[in-house]
Design a protein around this motif. Structure first.
Motif, PDB file in Angstrom:
ATOM      1  N   LEU A 113       0.847  -1.191   0.000  1.00  0.00           N
ATOM      2  CA  LEU A 113       0.000   0.000   0.000  1.00  0.00           C
ATOM      3  C   LEU A 113       0.880   1.238   0.000  1.00  0.00           C
ATOM      4  O   LEU A 113       1.925   1.257   0.637  1.00  0.00           O
ATOM      5  N   GLY A 114       0.452   2.273  -0.704  1.00  0.00           N
ATOM      6  CA  GLY A 114       1.258   3.492  -0.772  1.00  0.00           C
ATOM      7  C   GLY A 114       0.417   4.712  -1.043  1.00  0.00           C
ATOM      8  O   GLY A 114      -0.703   4.620  -1.557  1.00  0.00           O
ATOM      9  N   LEU A 115       0.960   5.876  -0.683  1.00  0.00           N
ATOM     10  CA  LEU A 115       0.249   7.129  -0.909  1.00  0.00           C
ATOM     11  C   LEU A 115       0.052   7.377  -2.397  1.00  0.00           C
ATOM     12  O   LEU A 115       0.912   7.048  -3.227  1.00  0.00           O
ATOM     13  N   ASP A 116      -1.076   7.963  -2.716  1.00  0.00           N
ATOM     14  CA  ASP A 116      -1.431   8.348  -4.094  1.00  0.00           C
ATOM     15  C   ASP A 116      -1.673   7.141  -4.998  1.00  0.00           C
ATOM     16  O   ASP A 116      -1.745   7.277  -6.206  1.00  0.00           O
ATOM     17  N   GLY A 160       9.490   5.465   3.712  1.00  0.00           N
ATOM     18  CA  GLY A 160       8.857   4.237   4.169  1.00  0.00           C
ATOM     19  C   GLY A 160       8.308   3.387   3.035  1.00  0.00           C
ATOM     20  O   GLY A 160       7.896   2.252   3.263  1.00  0.00           O
ATOM     21  N   GLU A 161       8.281   3.914   1.812  1.00  0.00           N
ATOM     22  CA  GLU A 161       7.779   3.163   0.656  1.00  0.00           C
ATOM     23  C   GLU A 161       8.950   2.901  -0.277  1.00  0.00           C
ATOM     24  O   GLU A 161       9.216   3.661  -1.208  1.00  0.00           O
ATOM     25  N   VAL A 162       9.675   1.843   0.012  1.00  0.00           N
ATOM     26  CA  VAL A 162      10.928   1.532  -0.669  1.00  0.00           C
ATOM     27  C   VAL A 162      10.828   0.162  -1.313  1.00  0.00           C
ATOM     28  O   VAL A 162      10.250  -0.764  -0.748  1.00  0.00           O
ATOM     29  N   PHE A 163      11.392   0.046  -2.507  1.00  0.00           N
ATOM     30  CA  PHE A 163      11.529  -1.256  -3.166  1.00  0.00           C
ATOM     31  C   PHE A 163      13.021  -1.576  -3.256  1.00  0.00           C
ATOM     32  O   PHE A 163      13.817  -0.741  -3.690  1.00  0.00           O
TER      33      PHE A 163
END
Length: 686
Positions: free
Chosen positions: A174-177, A526-529
């Protein structure tokens, strides 16, 4: 007209005009001398040619010196000031580049210092005003972080602008936008929204409940969605949900067990009824015939017992899974017993954790402890929690009168609490698949209650809290034409790859991919691949020396097919950004057929954007850009996919501000600027 030309071109035209005017003046003077003094014309022509070429050469030489020592330094100083004004960079200006401009460079440094002081004063004033907001924000983050249910706040067009950790755990990446439809089956959500819209049109502002499946169909959620309204304006929706997968599975299993048992009981019951009817009607039945009917009844009774014996454990297992079992500390149970007024109680081993219904276990132990306390001959009661393999034994130890098992059974047959209705201590034991018994020890007596052990929750004080919310997302649908949208409204994935070499067409492969997201101008750490990739071939020692990835590190890593799919999902609805993007994309696009996805997203390259913004310099390396914008790269992170991706993202954030000041405000304008600078790549070292 003059505004169309750059400063260097203006100076070049000035010296060209000076050389041309001087040549015309020389020619005019020679022609005037010839008409008055006469003589051989060849001499005048020769003198004119020599003087003209001499003047042109002198003008070119002086013009080059002027360009190198005046025009370029002026442009560099202007670029430095513009970068600091728009990107908030506080690094000192290098005055050596303008050493021939006299007081100009010190004056520029003075302006920079004044700008830094003004910015610091402004930041201080803003910090005082936002201190209160930050305190409220911290309270909000803690509340959101610790909610037991998944919580997501959506924009009016169903993009995520807030989520908590539980929602991330249940829905995955899950991620923003991002569109919520990428994580939930859209039909139930859309139907719930329509029902909510109908109620809203009638003046009813109510939450709407629905059952939804995850996008891959592996989980089911019980959810409710409600509108967020302020000053009669619809700001979005709040989605609250919890995982109902196991509840539904248990319900289906129990329903199946009931139907199976009913079917298996119906036939023996019917047979028994028929046999009994025959026996009652024929009182003079021969003994041999009666024995046959008795054997038939015994067979049917055995079937009934077999059915009940098989169904009982399966039902108990389903019931125990359905019951609300959580990780409970023994100390919490001890404290709850003291809160019930059981004061004459010592406790040991409260640090043990068990998986149980804590309230029910407290009720069960209270029944036993109250039963023990009724006799004044029992004293020195101690409650212990002791680990035993995969269990924790709760033991009640005392001195004095013995307690037989029959008395314990009588205690646990009582209801544990009015809140549980007729639910008894025996039901608690059955629900937890355990038993309770008494033992005699050398130092006294004890009662033992085994429970399933649970690991102590692992807490990490250094764990960074990801960015779970952004209330400033623009209210623009993601399926709009991205080309003409402002860059500030787009989501970006800044990525980097590490490879076995520099030639994808000759068999070099990716060994690592990493990416980070920029949403609404914010770098979401916090949204890292990040993943290693098994290249399916040895990694040369020369490239290992650069990125430090060895063959042993990628043995168990996924191949490019799996890693590429996951990365493509991470990049959904985003613009791709990379430093020297054609290199990284070449590796990905050569594997599109194997991955099963096409990387057709718009792409921006920080090398080309740097060339467009800072054409006066020939250095557009990542290190040069980091130095220009004051971005630091730890040596151990340089030439790692994630380290370079984060550094590129920080650089790109600053470049967005400079691009806005240069009139590059949309994706179309940024791509056009890149195309103008494509030829520069051949002359640059990056």
């Amino acid at each position: 007209m003059a505004e169309r030309f750059g400063l260097r071109l203006r100076f070049a035209l000035f010296f060209a005009a000076l050389a041309l005017g001087g040549s015309i003046a020389i020619c005019g003077g020679l022609w005037l001398g010839y008409t008055r003094m006469g003589g051989p014309v060849e001499g005048y022509v020769t003198a004119g040619i020599v003087a003209g070429f001499g003047l042109l050469g002198l003008a070119a030489w002086v013009g080059l010196l002027f360009d190198e020592n005046v025009a370029k330094p002026i442009l560099a100083l202007a670029s430095e000031l513009n970068t600091r004004a728009r990107a908030g960079v506080d690094a000192d200006i290098d005055e050596k580049q303008a050493r021939y401009l006299g007081a100009l460079a010190p004056a520029v440094s003075t302006i920079h210092d004044a700008l830094s002081e003004a910015r610091a004063a402004q930041e201080h004033a803003v910090a005082l005003e936002t201190a209160r907001i930050n305190r409220e924000k911290a309270l909000f983050e803690t509340l959101l972080h610790d909610l037991a249910e998944g919580a997501v706040v959506l924009t009016p067009d169903n993009r995520v602008m807030l989520y908590n950790r539980v929602a991330q755990q249940l829905l995955g990446a899950l991620g923003l936008d991002r569109r919520i439809q990428a994580f939930l089956r859209p039909e139930p959500l859309e139907h719930a929204l329509k029902r909510m819209e109908s109620k809203y049109a009638r003046g009813q502002i109510e939450a709407e409940s629905f059952l939804a499946a995850s996008a891959d169909g592996s989980r089911f959620f019980l959810a409710r969605i409600s509108p967020v309204i302020s000053d009669e304006e619809r700001l979005g929706h709040v989605l609250i949900f919890h995982d109902a997968t196991e509840d539904l599975q248990v319900h289906a299993e129990r329903d199946h067990l009931f139907n199976t048992m009913l079917e298996q009981v119906r036939r023996p019951a019917a047979a028994l009824s028929a046999v009994l009817d025959v026996l009652q009607e024929d009182g003079d039945m021969p003994a041999k015939t009666r024995a046959t009917f008795n054997a038939a009844m015994r067979e049917e009774v055995d079937r009934l017992f077999t059915c009940l014996s098989d169904t009982g454990p399966r039902y108990g297992s389903a019931a125990s899974r359905h019951w609300p079992m959580t990780e409970v500390a023994a100390e919490d149970i001890f404290d709850a017993l003291r809160a019930r007024g059981i004061t004459k109680l010592d406790s040991v081993g409260g640090s043990q954790f068990m998986r149980c219904d804590g309230f029910a276990i407290v009720g069960l132990l209270a029944l036993v402890l109250n039963g023990l306390a009724k006799s004044e001959t029992r004293h020195d009661i101690t409650l212990k929690a002791e680990p035993h393999d995969h269990e924790v034994w709760l033991t009640i130890i005392w001195n004095g009168e013995e307690t037989p098992d029959g008395l314990i059974d009588a205690w646990v047959q009582q209801p544990i609490s009015g809140g549980y209705g007729q639910y008894t201590g025996r039901d608690v034991l059955d629900g937890h698949r355990t038993e309770i018994w008494s033992e005699i020890q050398a130092d006294g007596h004890r009662i033992v209650l085994p429970l399933v052990a649970a690991g102590e929750p692992v807490l990490s004080a250094s764990e960074a809290r990801p960015e779970f919310y952004d209330f400033n997302l623009p209210a623009v649908a993601l399926d709009d034409d991205m080309a003409d949208r402002p860059l500030s409204e787009l989501s970006f994935v800044v990525f980097d790859t590490e490879t076995t070499g520099l030639s994808p067409s000759n068999g070099d492969e990716i060994v690592q991919i990493a990416g980070v997201r920029i949403v609404n101008g914010r770098l979401l750490r916090g949204e890292v691949f990040e993943t290693l990739v098994n290249p399916g071939r040895p990694i040369p020692a020369a490239t290992t020396a650069v990125h430090h990835i060895t063959d042993d590190m990628v043995v168990d890593a996924p191949g490019i097919s799996e890693a590429g799919k996951r990365f493509h999902d991470f990049c959904q609805d985003s613009v791709l950004v990379a430093h020297n993007a054609p290199f990284d994309l070449a590796f990905l696009r050569l594997k599109e057929q194997q991955i099963g996805r096409k990387f057709s997203q718009p792409v921006l390259c920080t090398v080309l954007l740097s060339a467009a913004l800072f054409e006066h310099t020939g250095s557009h390396t990542l290190d040069a850009l980091a130095g220009r914008f004051g971005v630091s790269i730890a040596p151990e992170l340089r030439h790692t996919a994630l380290g370079d991706a984060v550094a590129t993202a920080e650089v790109f954030q600053q470049m967005l501000k400079v691009m806005q000041g240069e009139g590059i405000g949309t994706l179309r304008q940024a791509i056009a600027a890149e195309r103008r600078m494509t030829q520069i790549r051949k002359a640059q070292n990056y």
